[in-house]
Design a protein around this motif. Structure first.
Motif, PDB file in Angstrom:
ATOM      1  N   VAL A  16       1.016  -1.238  -0.253  1.00  0.00           N
ATOM      2  CA  VAL A  16       0.226  -0.038   0.029  1.00  0.00           C
ATOM      3  C   VAL A  16       0.917   1.324   0.037  1.00  0.00           C
ATOM      4  N   THR A  20      -1.571   6.546   0.115  1.00  0.00           N
ATOM      5  CA  THR A  20      -3.091   6.285  -0.100  1.00  0.00           C
ATOM      6  C   THR A  20      -3.784   5.948   1.202  1.00  0.00           C
ATOM      7  N   TRP A  21      -4.825   6.999   1.302  1.00  0.00           N
ATOM      8  CA  TRP A  21      -5.717   7.228   2.417  1.00  0.00           C
ATOM      9  C   TRP A  21      -7.085   6.476   2.162  1.00  0.00           C
ATOM     10  N   HIS A  22      -7.537   5.643   3.258  1.00  0.00           N
ATOM     11  CA  HIS A  22      -9.135   5.102   2.946  1.00  0.00           C
ATOM     12  C   HIS A  22      -9.776   5.776   3.842  1.00  0.00           C
ATOM     13  N   ARG A  23     -10.972   6.287   3.372  1.00  0.00           N
ATOM     14  CA  ARG A  23     -12.061   6.649   4.332  1.00  0.00           C
ATOM     15  C   ARG A  23     -13.082   5.819   4.743  1.00  0.00           C
ATOM     16  N   LEU A  28      -9.898   9.072   8.087  1.00  0.00           N
ATOM     17  CA  LEU A  28      -9.370   8.662   6.881  1.00  0.00           C
ATOM     18  C   LEU A  28      -8.103   7.810   7.338  1.00  0.00           C
ATOM     19  N   TYR A  29      -7.790   6.352   6.734  1.00  0.00           N
ATOM     20  CA  TYR A  29      -6.629   5.659   7.427  1.00  0.00           C
ATOM     21  C   TYR A  29      -5.762   5.253   6.485  1.00  0.00           C
ATOM     22  N   THR A  67      -9.711  -5.402   6.086  1.00  0.00           N
ATOM     23  CA  THR A  67     -10.042  -5.678   4.605  1.00  0.00           C
ATOM     24  C   THR A  67      -8.613  -5.479   3.895  1.00  0.00           C
ATOM     25  N   PHE A  68      -7.781  -4.212   4.552  1.00  0.00           N
ATOM     26  CA  PHE A  68      -6.629  -3.730   3.998  1.00  0.00           C
ATOM     27  C   PHE A  68      -5.310  -4.888   4.468  1.00  0.00           C
ATOM     28  N   GLN A 148      -4.103   7.100  11.320  1.00  0.00           N
ATOM     29  CA  GLN A 148      -5.528   7.645  11.453  1.00  0.00           C
ATOM     30  C   GLN A 148      -5.320   9.254  11.408  1.00  0.00           C
TER      31      GLN A 148
END
Length: 349
Positions: A16, A20-23, A28-29, A67-68, A148
């Protein structure tokens, strides 16, 4: 060998990027499986990105982050999270000092192995009892990490403009959200328009969903608020919305407008300005009318003089107007000069 190559490819594909941030909702993570830092270094790494080591206080967040790191690799990995019991053994806290209430621990954890395990991490493991669960580890271990930060919601720095006003509707427009000029983070996917009466609450009047991409930085948006009351003053404000649950930013600056009385309509020119405009037009028309009348009267006077002057004659020399026998000369006959008329009169005498 083939299996080894496949595993290597999977490792590369699953790596990763640090950018790359996942919301999820309002957070955001960042899942980083390349840095390999100890606990304090990992915390400092997150701080440089405006974040902290992640806080997990619900099944929803734990499942989302798992999931990541799924499916688990053949080599077990554990990702630092912002949970530790460095101050009092067995009393785990988050980095902001609040007590850990959610139980995300794997079976038989935490166990404070060898009495030196004070920092928590999230497992990526082929063991189903460990995968996606917490474990305590030595804070000096070099592990992966999860950062985070809160979502910086987009906000408009300029308010809407009023384009048209009637008794029951108002048309407003505003500039689209621009990253370098407005606040927060995008991408913005829609706008919500709110209105408020002077003694009421803010209510949503409608919205616009965007069909533009990141390249369309400047665009004028327009919306019509309908069903308004005649002769009523309203405040109107617009908010920008980014993707995801809870992605609506704060309301921007407001504009106040009053709908006109029923049966009358004024455009964006405004009621007061329109009255002054009509007064100016009326005044200019009256002035123009006076000028036209003066010019017309002057022209008529000149034409009357031209008609009167040809009928005037000059008295012959030697005649005294004070003499009682003096007669005012009459008009000359056609083709006759003054000397000819005098000669004829003398001959007749």
């Amino acid at each position: 060998m083939f299996v080894g190559i496949v595993i290597l490819v999977l490792n590369v594909l699953r790596s990763v990027s640090a950018d790359t941030w996942h919301r999820l909702d309002d957070a955001l993570y960042l899942v980083d499986n390349t840095s390999r830092l100890n606990y304090d270094e990992a915390h400092a790494y997150c701080l440089t990105r405006g974040a902290n080591l992640t806080r997990i206080d619900s099944d929803k967040i734990q499942s989302f982050l798992t999931t990541f790191i799924s499916p688990p690799l053949t080599t077990e990995r554990c990702f630092w999270i912002g949970c530790h019991d460095r101050e009092v053994e067995g009393q785990f806290k988050w980095l902001d000092g609040t007590q850990v209430r959610y139980d995300g621990w794997a079976s038989d954890q935490p166990d404070d192995g060898r009495g030196i395990q004070d920092c928590a991490c999230l497992w990526s493991s082929q063991d189903p009892n460990r995968h996606g669960r917490w474990d305590d580890n030595t804070c000096g271990a070099r592990l992966d990490l999860i950062c985070q930060k809160g979502v910086s919601l987009p906000g408009l720095t300029s308010g809407p403009s009023v384009e048209d006003i009637s008794s029951t509707f108002v048309t407003v427009s505003w500039s689209s959200w621009i990253p370098c000029l407005d606040t927060g983070e995008g991408p913005v996917i829609s706008y919500l328009v709110y209105l408020q009466t002077m003694d009421g609450e803010w209510v949503e009047g409608g919205g616009i969903d965007l069909d533009m991409g990141e390249g369309d930085l400047q665009r004028r948006m327009e919306f019509v608020l309908t069903g308004l009351e005649p002769g009523t003053e309203y405040n109107i404000s617009v908010s920008a919305v980014r993707e995801g649950v809870g992605g609506e930013g704060p309301k921007g600056p407001l504009v106040s407008v009053m709908t006109i009385e029923s049966g009358r309509r004024f455009g964006a020119f405004g009621k007061g300005n329109l009255l002054w405009f009509l007064f100016g037009v009326s005044l200019a028309g009256n002035i123009l009318l006076v000028v036209v009348i003066m010019i017309t009267c002057r022209r008529q006077g000149k034409q009357q003089k031209k008609k009167t002057l040809p009928n005037l004659t000059r008295a012959p020399s030697g005649y005294d107007p004070k003499d009682h026998q003096y007669e005012v000369p009459g008009p000359l006959e056609t083709g006759m000069t003054t000397s000819m008329k005098v000669f004829r009169e003398q001959k007749a005498a």
